[in-house]
Motif scaffolding. Structure first.
Motif, PDB file in Angstrom:
ATOM      1  N   ALA A 256       0.816  -1.292   0.226  1.00  0.00           N
ATOM      2  CA  ALA A 256      -0.079  -0.225   0.326  1.00  0.00           C
ATOM      3  C   ALA A 256       0.847   1.316  -0.096  1.00  0.00           C
ATOM      4  CB  ALA A 256      -0.887   0.133   1.503  1.00  0.00           C
ATOM      5  N   ASN A 257       0.038   1.535  -0.238  1.00  0.00           N
ATOM      6  CA  ASN A 257       0.899   3.787  -0.675  1.00  0.00           C
ATOM      7  C   ASN A 257       0.236   4.348  -0.894  1.00  0.00           C
ATOM      8  OD1 ASN A 257       4.560   3.262  -0.605  1.00  0.00           O
ATOM      9  ND2 ASN A 257       3.949   1.331  -1.445  1.00  0.00           N
ATOM     10  N   GLY A 283       3.185  -0.237   2.497  1.00  0.00           N
ATOM     11  CA  GLY A 283       2.551  -1.320   2.916  1.00  0.00           C
ATOM     12  C   GLY A 283       2.144  -1.003   4.227  1.00  0.00           C
ATOM     13  N   ILE A 284       2.994   0.243   5.190  1.00  0.00           N
ATOM     14  CA  ILE A 284       2.789   0.635   6.376  1.00  0.00           C
ATOM     15  C   ILE A 284       2.296   1.986   6.618  1.00  0.00           C
ATOM     16  CG2 ILE A 284       4.037   0.771   8.504  1.00  0.00           C
ATOM     17  CD1 ILE A 284       6.152  -1.106   8.088  1.00  0.00           C
ATOM     18  N   ALA A 285       0.783   2.176   7.312  1.00  0.00           N
ATOM     19  CA  ALA A 285       0.351   3.208   7.752  1.00  0.00           C
ATOM     20  C   ALA A 285       1.300   3.715   8.475  1.00  0.00           C
ATOM     21  CB  ALA A 285      -1.286   2.848   8.308  1.00  0.00           C
ATOM     22  N   ILE A 286       2.310   5.540   8.119  1.00  0.00           N
ATOM     23  CA  ILE A 286       3.102   5.726   8.796  1.00  0.00           C
ATOM     24  C   ILE A 286       2.329   7.646   9.208  1.00  0.00           C
ATOM     25  CG2 ILE A 286       4.541   5.162   7.047  1.00  0.00           C
ATOM     26  CD1 ILE A 286       4.535   7.311   5.336  1.00  0.00           C
ATOM     27  N   ARG A 309      -1.391  -2.626   8.948  1.00  0.00           N
ATOM     28  CA  ARG A 309      -0.988  -2.842   7.701  1.00  0.00           C
ATOM     29  C   ARG A 309      -2.584  -3.358   7.121  1.00  0.00           C
ATOM     30  NH1 ARG A 309       3.643  -4.217   5.701  1.00  0.00           N
ATOM     31  NH2 ARG A 309       5.405  -3.769   6.566  1.00  0.00           N
ATOM     32  N   LEU A 310      -2.835  -2.641   5.798  1.00  0.00           N
ATOM     33  CA  LEU A 310      -4.235  -3.432   5.449  1.00  0.00           C
ATOM     34  C   LEU A 310      -4.491  -5.319   5.086  1.00  0.00           C
ATOM     35  CD1 LEU A 310      -4.421  -0.739   2.988  1.00  0.00           C
ATOM     36  CD2 LEU A 310      -5.728  -1.174   4.516  1.00  0.00           C
ATOM     37  N   GLY A 311      -5.651  -5.746   5.714  1.00  0.00           N
ATOM     38  CA  GLY A 311      -5.281  -6.969   5.251  1.00  0.00           C
ATOM     39  C   GLY A 311      -7.017  -6.961   3.967  1.00  0.00           C
ATOM     40  N   GLU A 312      -8.120  -6.451   3.909  1.00  0.00           N
ATOM     41  CA  GLU A 312      -8.929  -6.358   2.608  1.00  0.00           C
ATOM     42  C   GLU A 312      -9.444  -5.068   2.392  1.00  0.00           C
ATOM     43  OE1 GLU A 312     -13.993  -6.715   3.607  1.00  0.00           O
ATOM     44  OE2 GLU A 312     -12.723  -6.488   4.849  1.00  0.00           O
ATOM     45  N   HIS A 341     -14.883  -0.295   0.859  1.00  0.00           N
ATOM     46  CA  HIS A 341     -13.758  -0.033   2.068  1.00  0.00           C
ATOM     47  C   HIS A 341     -12.716  -0.676   2.197  1.00  0.00           C
ATOM     48  CE1 HIS A 341     -16.743  -3.160   2.336  1.00  0.00           C
ATOM     49  NE2 HIS A 341     -15.810  -3.644   3.035  1.00  0.00           N
ATOM     50  N   LEU A 342     -12.214  -0.096   3.072  1.00  0.00           N
ATOM     51  CA  LEU A 342     -10.465  -0.815   3.333  1.00  0.00           C
ATOM     52  C   LEU A 342     -10.489  -1.527   4.547  1.00  0.00           C
ATOM     53  CD1 LEU A 342      -8.103   2.135   2.147  1.00  0.00           C
ATOM     54  CD2 LEU A 342      -8.490  -0.565   1.054  1.00  0.00           C
ATOM     55  N   ALA A 343      -9.526  -2.685   5.122  1.00  0.00           N
ATOM     56  CA  ALA A 343      -9.931  -3.080   6.851  1.00  0.00           C
ATOM     57  C   ALA A 343      -7.913  -3.029   6.989  1.00  0.00           C
ATOM     58  CB  ALA A 343     -10.288  -4.063   7.256  1.00  0.00           C
ATOM     59  N   LEU A 344      -7.756  -2.338   8.020  1.00  0.00           N
ATOM     60  CA  LEU A 344      -6.267  -2.179   9.008  1.00  0.00           C
ATOM     61  C   LEU A 344      -6.603  -3.788   9.643  1.00  0.00           C
ATOM     62  CD1 LEU A 344      -6.568   0.785  10.947  1.00  0.00           C
ATOM     63  CD2 LEU A 344      -4.526   0.278   9.028  1.00  0.00           C
ATOM     64  N   GLY A 345      -4.857  -4.858   9.989  1.00  0.00           N
ATOM     65  CA  GLY A 345      -5.595  -5.905  10.170  1.00  0.00           C
ATOM     66  C   GLY A 345      -5.375  -7.098   9.513  1.00  0.00           C
ATOM     67  N   ALA A 346      -5.791  -8.359   9.926  1.00  0.00           N
ATOM     68  CA  ALA A 346      -5.968  -9.285   9.400  1.00  0.00           C
ATOM     69  C   ALA A 346      -7.011  -9.346   8.098  1.00  0.00           C
ATOM     70  CB  ALA A 346      -7.233 -10.998  10.364  1.00  0.00           C
ATOM     71  N   SER A 347      -5.880 -10.495   7.473  1.00  0.00           N
ATOM     72  CA  SER A 347      -6.641 -11.319   5.708  1.00  0.00           C
ATOM     73  C   SER A 347      -7.837 -11.972   5.657  1.00  0.00           C
ATOM     74  CB  SER A 347      -5.350 -11.516   4.633  1.00  0.00           C
ATOM     75  OG  SER A 347      -4.388  -9.802   4.555  1.00  0.00           O
ATOM     76  N   PHE A 348      -7.898 -12.336   5.149  1.00  0.00           N
ATOM     77  CA  PHE A 348      -8.716 -13.351   4.572  1.00  0.00           C
ATOM     78  C   PHE A 348      -7.679 -14.345   4.279  1.00  0.00           C
ATOM     79  CE2 PHE A 348     -11.816 -10.218   5.021  1.00  0.00           C
ATOM     80  CZ  PHE A 348     -12.291 -10.483   5.744  1.00  0.00           C
ATOM     81  N   PRO A 349      -8.124 -15.752   4.417  1.00  0.00           N
ATOM     82  CA  PRO A 349      -7.085 -17.131   3.835  1.00  0.00           C
ATOM     83  C   PRO A 349      -7.927 -17.455   2.713  1.00  0.00           C
ATOM     84  CG  PRO A 349      -6.755 -17.034   6.184  1.00  0.00           C
ATOM     85  CD  PRO A 349      -7.679 -16.489   5.652  1.00  0.00           C
ATOM     86  N   GLU A 350      -8.914 -17.368   3.042  1.00  0.00           N
ATOM     87  CA  GLU A 350     -10.353 -17.600   1.468  1.00  0.00           C
ATOM     88  C   GLU A 350     -10.313 -16.741   0.291  1.00  0.00           C
ATOM     89  OE1 GLU A 350     -13.107 -15.660   4.051  1.00  0.00           O
ATOM     90  OE2 GLU A 350     -11.384 -16.841   4.206  1.00  0.00           O
TER      91      GLU A 350
END
Length: 409
Positions: A256-257, A283-286, A309-312, A341-350
């Motif tokens: 992410a940039n 990739g990092i929220a600075i 970092r973003l997961g979704e 929308h976006l999401a900070l945190g966990a991604s979805f393995p599926e």
């Protein structure tokens, strides 16, 4: 009103969760809506279920504990220990989480304390999260009103709770003769769009709008776009968010940039965060800022490993039922289905081909974000443009003027 509440409960049990008589049911909900939880339990017993467990949450008691206890003392209370969730997940239970916001209730609580105790709650329910992520545990999140939430949404109403119930019923199709058919048709349409997006195998997405969002993010190889309809390992198809309008995937969390601006308020643990922005670099929220709730936003970003970092990434047309209602719900379940929308945190393995069967080590190859937390925030606007870049360098317009382009209609 009661007849519609019964109908709502039936849709949740039969269409969203598709419970069967041999299955335990775990219900979690706000104490103000014990009336609805009783209706759900009654309908579950009518289907033939024998084991219905109800977790009753009182936000005001939680608020009192937060004001008066230390983090170690809070861990000894029952409010944040979710071990019971693990127990029901391990015996094959279905989970119905009834979301009710209390906007602003915890505005006077230290943001770091809220972050720390929230993470503790997640730590105590790891088995539930594991079985959910492996598509073994059926689950669904739906909303029910509270008085304070309803007054936030309808501040000038003489009967705000009834108005919020009616808004939920309308958006969820409960007023229609056959809400199950309408819901199934919507899920099929979302699946068609997800299939079309998957056919492009996009390498990168670029977001732009007039409020300042200028942002790029890459997608991992073998990524999959998915919708709210989830297929369990048993083959049963459930709906995990009701209502749902989104198509989503998990990005490469190292890529992410740029900067993104919120388009709707975010209510997190009963603290309202509004008019905020986040800047990403590699990739990092600075960096971030907010006109309201900035400390809470900063603590979300720093709450645990990889929460910065973003997961979704999720696509929701501006011209959709929730958005067109012109209501800001202050509840992520609804507001995230009114805007991209976006999401900070966990991604979805599926969201990786075969990902639900991979080990955490195998998933690392795809740069999915491994994190305890997952917080959605809305960035969609009426003029949002999203461009997809294919592996061959082709530019495909995915969104224009806030909606899917003709290619994806």
């Amino acid at each position: 009103m009661k007849e519609k509440m019964i109908k709502y409960a039936q849709v949740l049990l039969k269409t969203c969760l598709k419970v069967d008589p041999a299955q335990p049911l775990f219900i979690s909900g706000n104490i103000e809506r014990i009336d609805f939880m009783r209706i759900v339990a009654d309908e579950a017993y009518k289907i033939g279920l024998k084991d219905v467990n109800v977790e009753i949450v009182d936000p005001y008691l939680k608020h009192s504990a937060l004001k008066n206890l230390t983090i170690e003392e809070l861990k000894n209370t029952e409010y944040w220990n979710k071990a019971k969730w693990n127990e029901y997940a391990e015996i094959g239970g279905a989970f119905l989480m009834l979301a009710s916001e209390m906007p602003g209730l915890n505005n006077d609580i230290d943001a770091k304390l809220i972050s720390d105790i929230t993470m503790y709650g997640y730590e105590t329910r790891k088995k539930f999260d594991e079985l959910r992520d492996k598509q073994i545990t059926p689950w669904c999140i739906a909303a029910v009103p509270t008085e304070s939430w309803a007054k936030e949404v309808f501040p000038n109403s003489d009967n705000a709770v009834e108005d919020l119930w009616n808004a939920i019923f309308k958006i969820c199709g409960i007023n229609d003769n056959n809400p199950e058919e309408i819901l199934n048709n919507k899920i099929n349409k979302l699946k068609e769009r997800a299939t079309k997006l998957n056919s492009y195998s996009f390498k990168k997405l670029k977001y732009e709008n007039s409020i300042g969002t200028n942002f790029t993010i890459e997608l991992p190889k073998n990524h999959l776009w998915a919708s709210g309809g989830e297929t369990l390992v048993t083959g049963k198809e459930i709906l995990v968010n009701f209502p749902t309008e989104e198509i989503f995937t998990s990005p490469d969390c190292l890529s992410a940039n740029g900067i993104v601006y919120s388009s709707k308020p975010l209510s997190y643990q009963d603290v309202v965060i509004d008019e905020f922005w986040i800047r990403f670099e590699n990739g990092i929220a600075i960096e971030c800022g907010a006109k309201k709730g900035e400390d809470t936003l900063k603590n979300i970003i720093s709450s645990c490993k990889n929460s910065n970092r973003l997961g979704e990434v999720a696509l929701v047309p501006y011209d959709s039922p929730i958005s067109n209602s012109q209501i800001i719900f202050y509840e992520t379940l609804f507001d995230e289905n009114a805007a991209c929308h976006l999401a900070l945190g966990a991604s979805f393995p599926e969201c990786i081909k075969g990902g639900e069967r991979m080990t955490p080590e195998e998933l690392k190859e795809y740069n999915l974000n491994e994190c305890t937390n997952h917080v959605d925030f809305m960035i969609g606007t009426s003029d949002l443009k999203i461009t997809g870049f294919t592996q061959k360098g082709e530019e495909i317009t995915i969104f224009e003027e806030g909606n899917f382009s003709k290619t994806f209609e």
